[in-house]
Design a protein around this motif. Sequence first.
Motif, PDB file in Angstrom:
ATOM      1  N   LYS A 327       0.830  -1.199   0.000  1.00 22.57           N
ATOM      2  CA  LYS A 327       0.000   0.000   0.000  1.00 22.57           C
ATOM      3  C   LYS A 327       0.870   1.256   0.000  1.00 22.57           C
ATOM      4  CE  LYS A 327      -3.952  -2.261   2.195  1.00 22.57           C
ATOM      5  NZ  LYS A 327      -4.934  -2.225   3.313  1.00 22.57           N
ATOM      6  N   ILE A 328       0.218   2.388  -0.257  1.00 20.78           N
ATOM      7  CA  ILE A 328       0.928   3.649  -0.452  1.00 20.78           C
ATOM      8  C   ILE A 328       0.511   4.660   0.609  1.00 20.78           C
ATOM      9  CG2 ILE A 328       1.414   5.530  -2.053  1.00 20.78           C
ATOM     10  CD1 ILE A 328       2.443   2.843  -3.041  1.00 20.78           C
ATOM     11  N   ASP A 329       1.509   5.315   1.207  1.00 20.66           N
ATOM     12  CA  ASP A 329       1.277   6.335   2.218  1.00 20.66           C
ATOM     13  C   ASP A 329       2.076   7.580   1.836  1.00 20.66           C
ATOM     14  OD1 ASP A 329       1.005   7.914   4.442  1.00 20.66           O
ATOM     15  OD2 ASP A 329       1.856   6.480   5.870  1.00 20.66           O
ATOM     16  N   ALA A 330       1.380   8.614   1.398  1.00 25.32           N
ATOM     17  CA  ALA A 330       2.016   9.914   1.160  1.00 25.32           C
ATOM     18  C   ALA A 330       1.889  10.693   2.463  1.00 25.32           C
ATOM     19  CB  ALA A 330       1.342  10.642   0.002  1.00 25.32           C
ATOM     20  N   ASP A 331       2.893  10.547   3.346  1.00 24.59           N
ATOM     21  CA  ASP A 331       2.661  10.942   4.734  1.00 24.59           C
ATOM     22  C   ASP A 331       3.306  12.264   5.157  1.00 24.59           C
ATOM     23  OD1 ASP A 331       5.274  10.009   4.842  1.00 24.59           O
ATOM     24  OD2 ASP A 331       4.837   8.325   6.170  1.00 24.59           O
ATOM     25  N   GLU A 332       3.849  13.014   4.226  1.00 28.47           N
ATOM     26  CA  GLU A 332       4.248  14.395   4.527  1.00 28.47           C
ATOM     27  C   GLU A 332       3.905  15.246   3.310  1.00 28.47           C
ATOM     28  OE1 GLU A 332       8.012  15.540   6.180  1.00 28.47           O
ATOM     29  OE2 GLU A 332       8.286  13.592   7.165  1.00 28.47           O
ATOM     30  N   LEU A 333       2.826  15.998   3.414  1.00 27.54           N
ATOM     31  CA  LEU A 333       2.384  16.862   2.327  1.00 27.54           C
ATOM     32  C   LEU A 333       2.188  18.267   2.867  1.00 27.54           C
ATOM     33  CD1 LEU A 333      -0.340  14.499   0.792  1.00 27.54           C
ATOM     34  CD2 LEU A 333       2.025  14.773   0.016  1.00 27.54           C
ATOM     35  N   GLY A 334       2.754  19.249   2.179  1.00 23.21           N
ATOM     36  CA  GLY A 334       2.592  20.618   2.651  1.00 23.21           C
ATOM     37  C   GLY A 334       3.383  21.599   1.821  1.00 23.21           C
ATOM     38  N   VAL A 335       3.687  22.714   2.440  1.00 19.59           N
ATOM     39  CA  VAL A 335       4.481  23.786   1.834  1.00 19.59           C
ATOM     40  C   VAL A 335       5.570  24.170   2.820  1.00 19.59           C
ATOM     41  CG1 VAL A 335       4.469  26.125   0.883  1.00 19.59           C
ATOM     42  CG2 VAL A 335       2.425  24.683   0.656  1.00 19.59           C
ATOM     43  N   ILE A 336       6.771  24.410   2.310  1.00 13.70           N
ATOM     44  CA  ILE A 336       7.834  24.987   3.127  1.00 13.70           C
ATOM     45  C   ILE A 336       8.236  26.302   2.471  1.00 13.70           C
ATOM     46  CG2 ILE A 336      10.190  24.757   3.989  1.00 13.70           C
ATOM     47  CD1 ILE A 336       9.778  21.759   4.124  1.00 13.70           C
ATOM     48  N   LEU A 337       7.957  27.395   3.168  1.00 12.83           N
ATOM     49  CA  LEU A 337       8.324  28.708   2.637  1.00 12.83           C
ATOM     50  C   LEU A 337       9.826  28.931   2.759  1.00 12.83           C
ATOM     51  CD1 LEU A 337       5.447  30.977   4.041  1.00 12.83           C
ATOM     52  CD2 LEU A 337       5.686  30.038   1.735  1.00 12.83           C
ATOM     53  N   PRO A 338      10.421  29.688   1.838  1.00 16.07           N
ATOM     54  CA  PRO A 338      11.872  29.936   1.895  1.00 16.07           C
ATOM     55  C   PRO A 338      12.323  30.558   3.210  1.00 16.07           C
ATOM     56  CG  PRO A 338      10.966  30.663  -0.202  1.00 16.07           C
ATOM     57  CD  PRO A 338       9.801  30.305   0.655  1.00 16.07           C
ATOM     58  N   SER A 339      11.466  31.330   3.826  1.00 19.93           N
ATOM     59  CA  SER A 339      11.834  31.986   5.081  1.00 19.93           C
ATOM     60  C   SER A 339      12.084  30.987   6.209  1.00 19.93           C
ATOM     61  CB  SER A 339      10.744  32.977   5.489  1.00 19.93           C
ATOM     62  OG  SER A 339       9.468  32.363   5.437  1.00 19.93           O
ATOM     63  N   ASP A 340      11.496  29.796   6.126  1.00 23.98           N
ATOM     64  CA  ASP A 340      11.780  28.777   7.143  1.00 23.98           C
ATOM     65  C   ASP A 340      13.261  28.432   7.154  1.00 23.98           C
ATOM     66  OD1 ASP A 340       9.054  28.821   7.378  1.00 23.98           O
ATOM     67  OD2 ASP A 340       8.775  26.664   7.161  1.00 23.98           O
ATOM     68  N   GLY A 341      13.828  28.261   5.960  1.00 27.29           N
ATOM     69  CA  GLY A 341      15.249  27.957   5.864  1.00 27.29           C
ATOM     70  C   GLY A 341      16.125  29.088   6.366  1.00 27.29           C
ATOM     71  N   LEU A 342      15.693  30.328   6.138  1.00 24.44           N
ATOM     72  CA  LEU A 342      16.463  31.476   6.625  1.00 24.44           C
ATOM     73  C   LEU A 342      16.506  31.485   8.144  1.00 24.44           C
ATOM     74  CD1 LEU A 342      15.160  34.295   4.216  1.00 24.44           C
ATOM     75  CD2 LEU A 342      17.334  33.050   4.097  1.00 24.44           C
ATOM     76  N   GLU A 343      15.391  31.132   8.777  1.00 23.86           N
ATOM     77  CA  GLU A 343      15.362  31.077  10.239  1.00 23.86           C
ATOM     78  C   GLU A 343      16.297  30.002  10.773  1.00 23.86           C
ATOM     79  OE1 GLU A 343      11.088  32.775  11.684  1.00 23.86           O
ATOM     80  OE2 GLU A 343      11.325  30.612  11.563  1.00 23.86           O
ATOM     81  N   ILE A 344      16.276  28.842  10.135  1.00 24.88           N
ATOM     82  CA  ILE A 344      17.131  27.754  10.589  1.00 24.88           C
ATOM     83  C   ILE A 344      18.599  28.121  10.410  1.00 24.88           C
ATOM     84  CG2 ILE A 344      17.823  25.381  10.080  1.00 24.88           C
ATOM     85  CD1 ILE A 344      14.847  24.831   9.494  1.00 24.88           C
ATOM     86  N   ALA A 345      18.918  28.738   9.275  1.00 28.35           N
ATOM     87  CA  ALA A 345      20.307  29.158   9.037  1.00 28.35           C
ATOM     88  C   ALA A 345      20.749  30.222  10.041  1.00 28.35           C
ATOM     89  CB  ALA A 345      20.449  29.686   7.612  1.00 28.35           C
ATOM     90  N   ALA A 346      19.831  31.121  10.399  1.00 29.70           N
ATOM     91  CA  ALA A 346      20.162  32.179  11.355  1.00 29.70           C
ATOM     92  C   ALA A 346      20.178  31.670  12.786  1.00 29.70           C
ATOM     93  CB  ALA A 346      19.152  33.326  11.228  1.00 29.70           C
ATOM     94  N   GLY A 347      19.547  30.524  13.016  1.00 25.45           N
ATOM     95  CA  GLY A 347      19.500  29.972  14.358  1.00 25.45           C
ATOM     96  C   GLY A 347      18.603  30.741  15.300  1.00 25.45           C
ATOM     97  N   LYS A 348      17.648  31.476  14.748  1.00 25.81           N
ATOM     98  CA  LYS A 348      16.746  32.252  15.594  1.00 25.81           C
ATOM     99  C   LYS A 348      15.453  32.524  14.848  1.00 25.81           C
ATOM    100  CE  LYS A 348      18.650  36.731  14.135  1.00 25.81           C
ATOM    101  NZ  LYS A 348      19.268  37.990  14.589  1.00 25.81           N
ATOM    102  N   ALA A 349      14.431  32.889  15.602  1.00 28.29           N
ATOM    103  CA  ALA A 349      13.147  33.222  15.012  1.00 28.29           C
ATOM    104  C   ALA A 349      13.205  34.598  14.384  1.00 28.29           C
ATOM    105  CB  ALA A 349      12.055  33.187  16.075  1.00 28.29           C
ATOM    106  N   LEU A 350      12.527  34.752  13.257  1.00 27.07           N
ATOM    107  CA  LEU A 350      12.368  36.040  12.608  1.00 27.07           C
ATOM    108  C   LEU A 350      10.977  36.587  12.935  1.00 27.07           C
ATOM    109  CD1 LEU A 350      13.861  35.170   9.097  1.00 27.07           C
ATOM    110  CD2 LEU A 350      15.025  36.272  11.024  1.00 27.07           C
ATOM    111  N   PRO A 351      10.753  37.884  12.758  1.00 26.82           N
ATOM    112  CA  PRO A 351       9.393  38.418  12.986  1.00 26.82           C
ATOM    113  C   PRO A 351       8.366  37.690  12.136  1.00 26.82           C
ATOM    114  CG  PRO A 351      10.983  40.198  12.738  1.00 26.82           C
ATOM    115  CD  PRO A 351      11.714  38.932  12.389  1.00 26.82           C
TER     116      PRO A 351
END
Length: 507
Positions: A327-351
């Motif tokens: 059987k088939i499970d597509a178990d992660e579906l969504g959107v990741i905005l580019p700003s998420d990566g910027l936060e992770i790279a900066a190591g802190k939350a952005l406004p």
Amino acid sequence: MLASVVCSASRMTALLAVLAVARVAAPACAQELPRVEVNWKTTILVSKSTPTLQVVTNPMLNRGSLLHDGAFSALKALGADYVRFVPWLPYPKIAVAELDPPTKEKTSWNFTYIDPIVEDFMAATSGHSTILNFSTIPAWMFKTDKPVKYPADPNQVFWSYTQGTELRDPSCRQLGDYYARLVSWYTRGGFTDENGKRHVSGYHYTFPYWEVLNEVDFEHNTSPEDYTKRYDAIVEAIHKVSPETKFVGLALAAPSTEPRFFEYFLNPKNHKSGIPLDYISFHFYANPAPDEGPNDWQHTFFDQADGFLNVTRYILAIRDRLSPRTKIDADELGVILPSDGLEIAAGKALPDHIPHVYWNAAGALYAYLYVELSQLGVDVIGESQLVGYHSQYPSVSMIDYNNGKPNARYWVLKLLVDNFHPGDRLVDNSSVPGGILAQGFLTPEGRKVLLINKTDSEQTFALSADLNHASSLTVDEATDDNPPRAGIADAAAFKMAPFAVSVLTLR
């Protein structure tokens, strides 16, 4: 003579006035709203699909956190099946139960930070099926230049935990034993460690499904051969302590780039005798460009989704050829905005920078994928994820990280969970306006139509006469973080706000 001229002039003026009115009125009279019509007599397939979500552990799910109560209350109220639970690598103390290698004197087994989240998850999903995935292998099991030093603080993020590519024990027995003890802790009341010491938990949960590792194409430079060997060892070991558990394999992050994983893993000849291939899983996130906004998302989200659907078709073709019962499970579906990566790279939350309509756009995308994947016969369709927050993929969250309430992504999922189930019959759509997806369902509760506005503008269209006065439930920007808005459909002119999702029900 003068009277005749005046009379003629009057008639001409009147004629010109009529023509002027006609010129104004003609387009309005000629313009006819596009119409949604459903052919209830033509079934195209019987659904096998279950809408659901994943829960990824992080500090906001810890007891006492800002989002804990709202998140688990929302999870319980959702009542979904096949809920995926993933203790994941960025927080090793929440994800790994044995963080240091055993010695002859002692072992490092410790569930202090893991158990509370597991308890709350199992309580919130009680009565429903779950898919457990402790996805992170203890780092000490891999050959590395030096030991991996993890943070002492369980809530400190650490993105470098998954180091090494080659297991110290190439037989994978050590790996299998780790997972057997982990599962035994939760299903058999405890386990005996490497030194013969008994550890008692008192837990006797049932784990109907276990997913073996996560995004192995991204972690540890894993090859299809390596993964298949590790899968077999883990499955064989878990089966000894939980014989009723079924298994999900692969969980690929980028299925379009790794066709060899499917070709190798789905071939039973590459597995030990008796190893089941119950399910395979894979993921999709739309990734808009940094300078894109809602006007672009109406194209980017759905165009990328169509590409993923084509990838799913070739995966299904490989499955059908090599292991048709899997059987088939597509178990992660969504959107990741580019700003998420910027936060992770900066190591802190952005406004907070995410526009409110984004949550509706991402919800509409999931609803679209639910319909299209259902038509392909995908068994489990999982939205990602329950909780994200600033510095930790805020754009994937289904809980508003500002107030702890479910957001539009959650409410779209609940709309689907409450209305559509395996066994429903999907019917043919005779007519659908551009920018709108419409899908009719024959369900035990009545005839239903799922409507999705894929555009960033309001859409007005007509409905077939049989849909007049149908009850409606709608998630749009106006519903905010609240449940779907109830209404009665006007077939003459049905309006949908940008990225709105509606369900019409005929009793």
